[in-house]
Scaffold this motif. Structure first.
Motif, PDB file in Angstrom:
ATOM      1  N   ASN A 201       0.847  -1.193   0.000  1.00 12.72           N
ATOM      2  CA  ASN A 201       0.000   0.000   0.000  1.00 12.72           C
ATOM      3  C   ASN A 201       0.884   1.246   0.000  1.00 12.72           C
ATOM      4  O   ASN A 201       1.634   1.487   0.951  1.00 12.72           O
ATOM      5  N   PHE A 202       0.799   2.025  -1.070  1.00 10.44           N
ATOM      6  CA  PHE A 202       1.550   3.261  -1.200  1.00 10.44           C
ATOM      7  C   PHE A 202       0.581   4.442  -1.281  1.00 10.44           C
ATOM      8  O   PHE A 202      -0.353   4.428  -2.099  1.00 10.44           O
ATOM      9  N   SER A 203       0.792   5.452  -0.454  1.00 13.26           N
ATOM     10  CA  SER A 203       0.076   6.720  -0.587  1.00 13.26           C
ATOM     11  C   SER A 203       1.083   7.738  -1.111  1.00 13.26           C
ATOM     12  O   SER A 203       2.036   8.093  -0.408  1.00 13.26           O
ATOM     13  N   LEU A 204       0.879   8.194  -2.328  1.00  9.18           N
ATOM     14  CA  LEU A 204       1.887   8.969  -3.028  1.00  9.18           C
ATOM     15  C   LEU A 204       1.851  10.435  -2.642  1.00  9.18           C
ATOM     16  O   LEU A 204       0.806  10.991  -2.305  1.00  9.18           O
ATOM     17  N   SER A 205       2.998  11.063  -2.734  1.00  7.06           N
ATOM     18  CA  SER A 205       3.113  12.500  -2.513  1.00  7.06           C
ATOM     19  C   SER A 205       2.187  13.251  -3.462  1.00  7.06           C
ATOM     20  O   SER A 205       2.003  12.847  -4.619  1.00  7.06           O
TER      21      SER A 205
ATOM     22  N   ASP B 274       1.420  11.492 -11.371  1.00  8.60           N
ATOM     23  CA  ASP B 274       1.253  10.515 -12.451  1.00  8.60           C
ATOM     24  C   ASP B 274       1.389   9.103 -11.874  1.00  8.60           C
ATOM     25  O   ASP B 274       2.496   8.609 -11.663  1.00  8.60           O
ATOM     26  N   PRO B 275       0.262   8.406 -11.616  1.00 13.03           N
ATOM     27  CA  PRO B 275       0.325   7.077 -11.007  1.00 13.03           C
ATOM     28  C   PRO B 275       0.356   5.939 -12.026  1.00 13.03           C
ATOM     29  O   PRO B 275       0.188   4.776 -11.652  1.00 13.03           O
ATOM     30  N   ARG B 276       0.556   6.241 -13.302  1.00 13.83           N
ATOM     31  CA  ARG B 276       0.445   5.192 -14.324  1.00 13.83           C
ATOM     32  C   ARG B 276       1.466   4.075 -14.151  1.00 13.83           C
ATOM     33  O   ARG B 276       1.170   2.912 -14.456  1.00 13.83           O
ATOM     34  N   ALA B 277       2.672   4.403 -13.668  1.00 12.80           N
ATOM     35  CA  ALA B 277       3.680   3.357 -13.479  1.00 12.80           C
ATOM     36  C   ALA B 277       3.185   2.287 -12.517  1.00 12.80           C
ATOM     37  O   ALA B 277       3.489   1.101 -12.663  1.00 12.80           O
ATOM     38  N   PHE B 278       2.403   2.704 -11.517  1.00  8.75           N
ATOM     39  CA  PHE B 278       1.823   1.747 -10.572  1.00  8.75           C
ATOM     40  C   PHE B 278       0.701   0.956 -11.245  1.00  8.75           C
ATOM     41  O   PHE B 278       0.601  -0.264 -11.085  1.00  8.75           O
TER      42      PHE B 278
ATOM     43  N   TYR C 116      -7.563  13.336  -1.329  1.00  9.91           N
ATOM     44  CA  TYR C 116      -7.764  14.773  -1.541  1.00  9.91           C
ATOM     45  C   TYR C 116      -7.273  15.608  -0.356  1.00  9.91           C
ATOM     46  O   TYR C 116      -7.425  15.215   0.805  1.00  9.91           O
ATOM     47  N   ASP C 117      -6.716  16.754  -0.673  1.00  9.99           N
ATOM     48  CA  ASP C 117      -6.377  17.784   0.309  1.00  9.99           C
ATOM     49  C   ASP C 117      -7.002  19.099  -0.143  1.00  9.99           C
ATOM     50  O   ASP C 117      -7.301  19.289  -1.332  1.00  9.99           O
ATOM     51  N   TYR C 118      -7.160  20.007   0.822  1.00 11.37           N
ATOM     52  CA  TYR C 118      -7.493  21.391   0.495  1.00 11.37           C
ATOM     53  C   TYR C 118      -6.216  22.221   0.530  1.00 11.37           C
ATOM     54  O   TYR C 118      -5.408  22.087   1.452  1.00 11.37           O
TER      55      TYR C 118
ATOM     56  N   ARG D 211      -4.263  13.603  -4.899  1.00 11.51           N
ATOM     57  CA  ARG D 211      -3.104  12.715  -4.867  1.00 11.51           C
ATOM     58  C   ARG D 211      -3.614  11.277  -4.971  1.00 11.51           C
ATOM     59  O   ARG D 211      -4.827  11.068  -5.036  1.00 11.51           O
ATOM     60  N   PHE D 212      -2.714  10.309  -4.983  1.00 12.85           N
ATOM     61  CA  PHE D 212      -3.139   8.955  -5.320  1.00 12.85           C
ATOM     62  C   PHE D 212      -2.627   7.921  -4.330  1.00 12.85           C
ATOM     63  O   PHE D 212      -1.546   8.054  -3.756  1.00 12.85           O
ATOM     64  N   ASN D 213      -3.446   6.892  -4.159  1.00 14.96           N
ATOM     65  CA  ASN D 213      -3.089   5.707  -3.398  1.00 14.96           C
ATOM     66  C   ASN D 213      -2.974   4.537  -4.356  1.00 14.96           C
ATOM     67  O   ASN D 213      -3.803   4.376  -5.252  1.00 14.96           O
ATOM     68  N   ALA D 214      -1.935   3.716  -4.172  1.00 17.71           N
ATOM     69  CA  ALA D 214      -1.723   2.546  -5.016  1.00 17.71           C
ATOM     70  C   ALA D 214      -1.642   1.308  -4.129  1.00 17.71           C
ATOM     71  O   ALA D 214      -0.844   1.269  -3.185  1.00 17.71           O
ATOM     72  N   LYS D 215      -2.464   0.316  -4.419  1.00 15.82           N
ATOM     73  CA  LYS D 215      -2.540  -0.887  -3.588  1.00 15.82           C
ATOM     74  C   LYS D 215      -2.433  -2.126  -4.461  1.00 15.82           C
ATOM     75  O   LYS D 215      -3.006  -2.195  -5.551  1.00 15.82           O
TER      76      LYS D 215
END
Length: 347
Positions: A129-133, A138-142, A153-155, A317-321
């Motif tokens: 489980n990765f939560s990306l900066s 660009d999360p396509r590599a994952f 999401y952030d504000y 931002r993105f999470n990759a699991k």
């Protein structure tokens, strides 16, 4: 024998200076990538740190901190580790914004393949489980390596526009309530390490009211504050000498992050969190920051409406699991082994 130019090695204490130099110049790195921060996380969690430096041939191109744990048949890899208040980590590449698109994509995909190979052969993980900066957009590599991708999401507030514009951009009622709390005598003060005890107690009590556990160790917060004094500031909201709420904020490069705290106090209306949020923004502006960020709030269905009254911008931002078929089925089915493990270890 392989012709793959992308390779990795595990950094050690002798590499700490080089690691932090990469973090300092990387446009994707956060304060959470700092070597000392990572080691403090390892100290206060059950996870072991694997700090990877990634190379294209002999040229360092990224740092990639992993945290792993083997327990009850689970072999888990996280970045960041759970229950320490870190909403994102993952890889941080050097000079990513200045790279041409074909070189950038080659770096991302080549590095992720090398990291996945390390995870597969050395850790043999069955849950990743990765939560990306937020600066890694660009999360396509994952995705191409078989990860499930979800947005978070952030504000974010652009302080460069000036405080007058930000003030006028709020809902009228929000401005009125901020002014009302001031007239009532609510004050916002700069706190110190002694206020971490109070903040932690207030957060724990607030979570308890919601039948939830506040899992961030108080000792971890003290350790972070002690080692990152130049990057941390505690704001305390007081009324008649009593601390109603408090918050820890972080500054790094051109951003200030509203990090941990601001539990809603009982029996005080309007909420002092409106004033503390505004004072945090003002403090960030006065200290030359370009952006002020409310971490994670925008993705919270219950809380987002409170902060959207300030009319911020939304940052994605993105999470990759990635799971094995067995752990994926167990997780989705909330079976006996995985359910307690994920409740304990997942942030």
């Amino acid at each position: 024998m392989t012709n793959n130019p992308y390779n990795i090695r595990i950094a050690d204490e002798d590499d700490a200076t080089e690691w932090d130099k990469i973090v300092e110049v990387s446009d994707q790195a956060t304060i959470f990538h700092r070597w000392k921060w990572l080691k403090i996380c390892e100290k206060h969690s059950d996870f072991s740190l694997a700090p990877l430096i990634c190379y294209n041939n002999i040229e360092p191109i990224a740092v990639y901190p992993l945290f792993f744990l083997k327990k009850a048949g689970l072999k888990m890899v996280f970045s960041p580790p759970p229950h320490l208040g870190l909403l994102y980590l993952g890889p941080a590449f050097l000079n990513s914004e200045s790279l041409k698109q074909n070189r950038k994509e080659s770096y991302y995909t080549g590095t992720q393949k090398a990291v996945d190979n390390y995870i597969k052969t050395e850790i043999k993980a069955n849950y990743i489980n990765f939560s990306l900066s937020p600066h890694c957009s660009d999360p396509r590599a994952f995705k191409w390596q078989g990860y499930e991708i979800e947005p978070n999401y952030d504000y974010i507030f652009d302080l460069k526009s000036g405080m007058d514009k930000l003030w006028k951009n709020m809902k009228k009622n929000t401005r009125m309530e901020i002014n009302k709390t001031k007239k009532m005598g609510l004050t916002i003060e700069i706190g110190g390490q002694e206020d971490i005890d109070t903040l932690h107690r207030l957060v724990t009590e607030r979570y308890g009211e919601q039948n939830r556990n506040a899992n961030i160790p108080k000792e971890f917060l003290i350790d972070i504050y002690s080692n990152f004094r130049e990057n941390t500031r505690i704001l305390v909201a007081k009324y008649n000498g009593e601390v109603l709420t408090a918050n820890i904020k972080l500054k790094f490069k051109n951003e200030e992050l509203s990090w941990i705290g601001s539990p809603k106090p009982k029996n005080f209306t309007p909420s002092p969190n409106m004033l503390i949020t505004w004072e945090e923004m003002q403090d960030a502006y006065d200290n030359g920051m370009d952006y002020y960020v409310q971490m994670g709030i925008a993705g919270n269905k219950r809380l987002h409406t409170f902060f959207s009254k300030f009319n911020p911008d939304l940052r994605i931002r993105f999470n990759a699991k990635k799971t094995t078929p067995a752990t994926g089925l167990l997780e989705s089915g909330y079976k006996k082994i995985l359910k307690p493990a994920f409740e304990k270890y997942r942030s």
